[in-house]
Design a protein around this motif. Structure first.
Motif: not given
Length: 611
Positions: A109-117
């Motif tokens: 899997v590949s993805y973009n992870r968004l956390f703390n801006g």
């Protein structure tokens, strides 16, 4: 002493389940879920009905722009797809589809992870273990514990990415044979074979299957049992189908969109539903309570189309016993009574009904799922419905009339594709005239035509080729089963054959041209006395064919007690480039009772365009 004895147990449990204890006892609510990667845990079979799916939970992060690749076995078929952000939110993580059964799957899997801006691009590999495919058994020694025993004969490179939804049936389980309608009499409630629905790849491997739980399917319940049929995948990627007294919509992970009872005016869904372009559904059902002209009240059998809107309200109905002639008997009298659709009885093979038989039946109070004439009996056996938005009409396939019929919103017949024999004067000007490629009428007599043209006999599926059809010219795909061809049984059973056919219908000139056929050359081994499908596939400009009960039409053998035993079926999946007669795909399924099969799009399921 007791506390000292319990301490090692508590410690062992804590270690086994990954819990943590402070010196003063438990440190708070326990989270006992293991995360393989950098987000959340893996949940296999997340909605309890699709065991070869999973969700990699988001772990509390916002994730976007995911892709999934199920690494194939050596020599196997890769499944890879993008996942739109709506799906990621809906499932609280990354949906995984197409796992192998009884296998430790590798999933990339590949993805973009968004956390703390911050946005981080992540690539990970997960290991997901699955259980073997589960089949509900009916106790018969003749029932295999295998969903699909496949033989891949040939697959052109163009079709190597195909996934086929196979809608098969298993023998009726005893749990499903305990109730019939009795108020009023008749209906088709006892028609309750078990489900065997899965998706195979072009290597013959099962990559998804439906394991219905008791919440959705209960063979001991009148309102939760029935044969699962009429599968369709819409442009939104969701699956719709029906069974018994229900019609439903689910996604490929098994998430329920809705599971509805039929409106109370109707009963006994089977065979077909159509999702129209305006969002309405056309359901092939029956009247739950009809008062006949003679005053008798009955459940009818497979002879009503109900149109419902998105909210389940009935907006129209097509009562075929009022629109067509339920007493036209020329086809009923030539049916092989050993295979009247799925009421298979090898001891009746080759037998037909006489006019005297039908007259006695009509004079009696014998109603239900039996071949006969008049409302309350199986006179029509409608097995397909397709909506045509070009003129706000429907096309239906009536097996027991060997007819494909177009009916307008005004409930008037627009045209009939069938032999002219047996139709009353009311319908004679609606019967299409067979023509050659130049539009010249063909000579037809004794229910046969010159020039290679043939009507369809006890056919299944009559579906419009939408992308090639307009208001004047309609292209139609039909599976011509071939029982009672030319309104007679042949001298020898092995002379029977089936065909996949494409017709071109000029709706202004009221003519029909046969532009493609396949199957006659395959002979009796490819003959399917019941079920089956022919369907145009727009994505590859192809014709999909499922000869679903091939082999069942062979002469019956006898078991050890001398009782007649029906031959076993071996369905064939075939797909053809438009206009070609050499299969680009051929997959055989051994020892199976087939109904329909069709390609499934993973891209539609997980990467559809959200409106």
């Amino acid at each position: 002493m007791h506390m000292l004895k319990l301490a090692p147990c508590a410690l062992a449990l804590g270690l086994a389940f990954g819990t943590a204890f402070a010196s003063g006892g438990a440190s708070g609510p326990v989270v006992q879920m293991e995360a393989q990667g950098s987000i959340g845990e893996v949940v296999v079979n997340p909605y309890n009905i699709a065991p070869l799916t999973a969700v990699i939970r988001n772990g509390g992060y916002v994730i976007e722009d995911a892709t999934v690749r199920v690494v194939p076995k050596k020599g196997g078929q890769e499944i890879a797809y993008k996942v739109n952000n709506a799906e990621l939110k809906t499932h609280a993580g990354i949906p995984v589809f197409g796992l192998y059964a009884d296998y430790e799957n590798t999933v990339e899997v590949s993805y973009n992870r968004l956390f703390n801006g911050k946005k981080e691009a992540v690539k990970e590999t997960y290991k997901i273990r699955t259980a073997p495919v589960y089949m509900e058994m009916n106790g018969s020694v003749n029932t295999k514990g295998v969903m699909f025993d496949t033989e891949v004969k040939h697959v052109d490179a163009k079709y190597a990415d195909r996934l086929y939804l196979v809608n098969n049936l298993v023998p009726k389980p005893p749990k499903a044979a305990r109730a019939v309608w009795n108020n009023p009499a008749g209906g088709a409630l006892e028609w309750a074979y078990g489900p065997a629905n899965g998706i195979i790849d072009t290597k013959g491997e099962v990559r998804w299957y439906l394991l219905p739980n008791l919440e959705m399917y209960d063979p001991e319940s009148i309102y939760k049992s029935g044969i699962m049929m009429g599968f369709q995948q819409g442009t939104d990627g969701l699956l719709t189908w029906g069974y018994g007294q229900r019609y439903v919509k689910y996604d490929l992970l098994g998430r329920e969109v809705y599971n509805r009872r039929l409106p109370s005016n109707y009963s006994d869904f089977s065979h077909a539903l159509d999702r129209a372009q305006n969002g309405h559904y056309f359901l092939r059902v029956a009247s739950a309570d009809l008062r006949r002209a003679d005053g008798k009240r009955v459940h009818t059998v497979r002879d009503v189309i109900a149109e419902v809107d998105e909210n389940g309200r009935v907006v129209d109905e097509f009562r075929l016993f009022d629109i067509l002639d339920p007493y036209r008997d020329v086809v009923i009298k030539t049916l092989d009574q050993g295979a009247v659709c799925l009421n298979i009885d090898a001891s009746q093979a080759g037998k037909t009904l006489s006019a005297e038989d039908l007259a006695k039946q009509e004079a009696s109070d014998t109603f239900g799922d039996i071949a006969g004439v008049g409302p309350g009996r199986n006179w029509a056996h409608v097995n397909a419905v397709d909506y045509d938005p070009n003129d706000d009409s429907i096309v239906i396939s009536s097996r027991h009339q060997s007819s494909v019929v177009k009916i307008g919103r005004d409930k008037e017949v627009k045209w009939i594709l069938a032999t002219p024999t047996g139709w009353s004067d009311k319908y004679k000007d609606k019967i299409l005239t067979p023509v050659d490629k130049d539009g010249k009428p063909l000579k037809c007599e004794n229910n046969a035509c010159e020039g290679g043209f043939d009507w369809t006999w006890t056919q299944h599926t009559a579906w419009i080729v939408d992308s090639k059809t307009n208001k004047d010219v309609l292209f139609l795909t039909v599976f011509d089963n071939g029982d009672g061809r030319a309104l007679e049984q042949p001298p020898l059973p092995d002379m029977k054959y089936s065909r996949a056919v494409v017709y071109k219908i000029d709706q202004k000139k009221m003519t029909v041209e046969q532009i493609w056929e396949y199957g006659k050359e395959r002979g009796n081994d490819w003959y399917s006395p019941v079920t089956s499908l022919t369907k145009y596939m727009d994505d590859k400009d192809s014709v999909m064919v499922y000869s679903a009960t091939a082999g069942m039409g062979a002469a019956p053998s006898k078991d050890a007690t001398g009782k007649a035993k029906a031959a076993s079926a071996h369905p064939y999946i075939l797909e053809f480039d438009w206009g070609k007669t050499t299969p680009a795909v051929e997959i055989k399924i051994n020892d199976a009772m087939g109904y329909q099969a069709m390609p499934i799009s993973v891209d539609k399921a997980f990467n559809y365009q959200v409106k």
